[in-house]
Motif scaffolding. Structure first.
Motif, short mmCIF file in Angstrom:
data_model
loop_
_atom_site.label_atom_id
_atom_site.label_comp_id
_atom_site.label_asym_id
_atom_site.label_seq_id
_atom_site.Cartn_x
_atom_site.Cartn_y
_atom_site.Cartn_z
N ALA A 1 0.84 -1.07 0.04
CA ALA A 1 -0.03 0.17 -0.24
C ALA A 1 0.75 1.04 0.06
CB ALA A 1 -0.90 0.01 1.30
N LEU A 2 0.26 2.21 -0.62
CA LEU A 2 0.86 3.53 -0.73
C LEU A 2 0.79 4.06 0.54
CD1 LEU A 2 2.42 5.88 -2.31
CD2 LEU A 2 0.05 6.70 -3.19
N ALA A 3 1.81 4.81 1.32
CA ALA A 3 1.59 5.25 2.33
C ALA A 3 1.87 7.03 2.34
CB ALA A 3 2.75 5.08 3.42
N LEU A 4 0.82 7.62 2.81
CA LEU A 4 0.76 9.09 2.34
C LEU A 4 0.85 9.80 4.08
CD1 LEU A 4 -1.65 9.53 -0.40
CD2 LEU A 4 0.64 9.64 -0.42
N SER A 5 1.74 10.51 4.21
CA SER A 5 1.84 11.17 5.58
C SER A 5 0.82 12.29 5.66
CB SER A 5 3.30 11.59 5.96
OG SER A 5 3.73 12.61 5.11
N ASP A 6 0.64 13.08 4.54
CA ASP A 6 -0.26 14.15 4.42
C ASP A 6 -1.32 14.34 3.65
OD1 ASP A 6 1.39 14.14 2.26
OD2 ASP A 6 1.97 16.35 2.21
N ALA A 7 -1.87 12.93 3.63
CA ALA A 7 -3.11 12.89 2.90
C ALA A 7 -4.35 13.74 3.55
CB ALA A 7 -3.35 11.51 2.56
N LEU A 8 -4.28 13.78 4.80
CA LEU A 8 -5.36 14.28 5.70
C LEU A 8 -4.73 15.61 6.44
CD1 LEU A 8 -7.76 11.85 7.33
CD2 LEU A 8 -8.41 13.20 5.71
N VAL A 9 -5.21 16.69 6.46
CA VAL A 9 -4.52 17.83 7.11
C VAL A 9 -5.67 18.12 8.39
CG1 VAL A 9 -3.97 20.20 7.17
CG2 VAL A 9 -3.64 18.54 5.06
N ARG A 10 -5.31 18.54 9.52
CA ARG A 10 -6.04 18.83 10.63
C ARG A 10 -6.41 20.25 10.70
NH1 ARG A 10 -6.45 14.99 16.07
NH2 ARG A 10 -8.36 15.96 16.77
N GLN B 1 -15.90 18.45 14.18
CA GLN B 1 -16.95 18.91 13.05
C GLN B 1 -16.17 19.82 12.04
OE1 GLN B 1 -20.45 20.54 14.31
NE2 GLN B 1 -21.67 18.56 14.77
N GLY B 2 -15.63 19.29 11.10
CA GLY B 2 -14.95 20.19 10.04
C GLY B 2 -13.37 20.04 10.35
N SER B 3 -12.99 19.34 11.10
CA SER B 3 -11.54 19.47 11.53
C SER B 3 -10.65 18.87 10.35
CB SER B 3 -11.29 18.89 12.97
OG SER B 3 -12.22 19.55 14.05
N PHE B 4 -11.17 17.78 9.62
CA PHE B 4 -10.18 17.35 8.81
C PHE B 4 -10.54 17.56 7.35
CE2 PHE B 4 -10.53 14.44 12.50
CZ PHE B 4 -9.00 14.40 12.81
N VAL B 5 -9.60 17.88 6.43
CA VAL B 5 -9.59 18.02 5.20
C VAL B 5 -8.61 17.04 4.28
CG1 VAL B 5 -10.69 20.18 5.33
CG2 VAL B 5 -8.17 19.94 5.01
N THR B 6 -8.98 16.71 3.20
CA THR B 6 -7.91 16.03 2.48
C THR B 6 -7.04 17.07 1.59
OG1 THR B 6 -9.84 14.32 1.87
CG2 THR B 6 -7.72 14.15 0.53
N HIS B 7 -5.80 16.63 1.73
CA HIS B 7 -4.97 17.62 0.98
C HIS B 7 -5.19 17.57 -0.36
CE1 HIS B 7 -1.17 19.32 -0.13
NE2 HIS B 7 -0.62 19.41 0.97
N GLN C 1 -14.75 10.40 7.49
CA GLN C 1 -15.84 11.24 6.51
C GLN C 1 -15.20 12.27 5.32
OE1 GLN C 1 -18.19 13.17 9.58
NE2 GLN C 1 -19.08 11.32 10.29
N ALA C 2 -13.99 12.99 5.83
CA ALA C 2 -13.33 13.70 5.17
C ALA C 2 -12.63 12.84 3.78
CB ALA C 2 -12.12 14.51 5.97
N LEU C 3 -12.02 11.82 4.16
CA LEU C 3 -11.76 11.12 2.78
C LEU C 3 -12.95 10.60 2.00
CD1 LEU C 3 -9.27 8.79 5.06
CD2 LEU C 3 -8.62 10.33 3.17
N LEU C 4 -13.92 10.18 2.51
CA LEU C 4 -14.98 9.70 1.64
C LEU C 4 -15.53 11.12 0.95
CD1 LEU C 4 -16.79 7.26 4.35
CD2 LEU C 4 -15.81 6.60 2.07
N LYS C 5 -15.61 12.10 1.57
CA LYS C 5 -16.15 13.38 0.77
C LYS C 5 -15.41 13.74 -0.34
CE LYS C 5 -17.74 16.33 3.40
NZ LYS C 5 -17.82 17.41 4.59
N ALA C 6 -13.97 13.22 -0.40
CA ALA C 6 -12.95 13.53 -1.23
C ALA C 6 -12.94 12.49 -2.37
CB ALA C 6 -11.65 13.42 -0.92
N GLY C 7 -13.60 11.52 -2.28
CA GLY C 7 -13.94 10.44 -3.47
C GLY C 7 -13.26 9.14 -3.06
N THR C 8 -12.55 9.05 -1.66
CA THR C 8 -12.26 7.52 -1.51
C THR C 8 -13.30 6.69 -1.62
OG1 THR C 8 -10.69 8.50 -0.15
CG2 THR C 8 -11.23 6.14 0.57
N GLY C 9 -13.19 5.39 -1.96
CA GLY C 9 -14.21 4.29 -1.99
C GLY C 9 -14.58 3.68 -0.76
N ARG C 10 -13.75 3.46 0.34
CA ARG C 10 -14.05 2.96 1.41
C ARG C 10 -12.83 3.32 2.45
NH1 ARG C 10 -13.32 -3.59 1.30
NH2 ARG C 10 -11.71 -3.70 -0.43
N VAL C 11 -13.10 3.29 3.68
CA VAL C 11 -12.22 3.55 4.67
C VAL C 11 -12.27 2.68 5.91
CG1 VAL C 11 -11.25 5.26 6.22
CG2 VAL C 11 -12.35 6.16 3.98
#
Length: 245
Positions: free
Chosen positions: A159-168, A188-194, A224-234
């Motif tokens: 698997a690809l490891a991404l240290s900054d895929a999510l930003v707090r 609420q709203g504390s995480f966003v996808t880079h 939720q932030a990842l799914l909102k950005a288009g991730t298939g499943r988490v």
């Protein structure tokens, strides 16, 4: 030094004292202490609480699945309970500037049922991020340290490891001592996808990694932030799960 370097591998095998029982020579946690304090008991696949005999899910998750507040996570796997001796070792790893605990704790995780399979099943591995202020204070994100150690020790993980895929974003207070309702408000709203990683996350199976899960609020908010950005499943993997709700 790379985790596959011969000198690194030799250093990992050098004898020391068990940090739980004091036995010498030993690994940082001796096999007897690991057997005693990390039994492979069945856990709820949704929240990782321990299950009574014959159960497939805990009562809380069954009730939630029938209501309107479904989990964003497909599954949550925890290696141990957040209790003695793991709570003290995690405190050293997380708060006392001892990132070297990532190696022994990752090894403990990999020996628990379902962890290796989950790592092999995912496409991307992402740490739950800490705030910029916390990162500056601590000097490292303990979740990212665990991911690096897991990847060194699990040779079949691709698997690809991404240290900054999510930003707090923001500076919410420490979540650990807070009740569930306040955790939900804080996150609420504390995480966003880079934005640099949105394209490579599309329709992938992302594995979130953190050190401790208390109520699952942080993990579900990040999912939720990842799914909102288009991730298939988490899915999520944590070292320890508290006994509370």
């Amino acid at each position: 030094m790379s985790g596959r370097h011969p000198l690194y591998q030799l250093m990992q095998r050098l004898p020391g004292t068990c940090q739980v029982c004091g036995r010498w020579p030993s690994l940082p946690v001796c096999p007897a202490c690991e057997t005693r304090h990390a039994p492979p008991d069945p856990r709820c696949p949704t929240c990782a609480r321990r299950l009574p005999p014959g159960s497939t899910h805990c009562g809380a998750c069954l009730s939630q699945s029938e209501g309107s507040h479904a989990h964003s996570l497909q599954t949550l796997v925890a290696a141990v309970d957040y209790a003695y001796p793991w709570d003290g070792l995690i405190a050293r790893f997380k708060f006392r500037g001892e990132p070297g605990w990532a190696g022994p704790l990752a090894a403990l995780m990999l020996r628990q049922p379902g962890v290796g399979e989950l790592l092999r099943a995912c496409d991307v591995v992402v740490p739950v991020p800490v705030t910029a202020a916390r990162l500056a204070e601590r000097g490292y994100n303990q979740a990212w340290e665990l991911i690096k150690a897991l990847r060194r020790q699990a040779a079949d993980t691709r698997a690809l490891a991404l240290s900054d895929a999510l930003v707090r974003i923001g500076n919410a207070p420490d979540q650990h001592p807070l009740p569930r309702e306040q955790r939900l408000r804080n996150l609420q709203g504390s995480f966003v996808t880079h934005p640099h990683h949105v394209a490579r996350l599309q329709k992938t199976h992302v594995l979130l990694v953190d050190d401790v899960s208390t109520t699952g609020t942080t993990l579900n908010s990040a999912a939720q932030a990842l799914l909102k950005a288009g991730t298939g499943r988490v899915s999520a993997l944590v070292l320890a799960r508290t006994s509370g709700h």
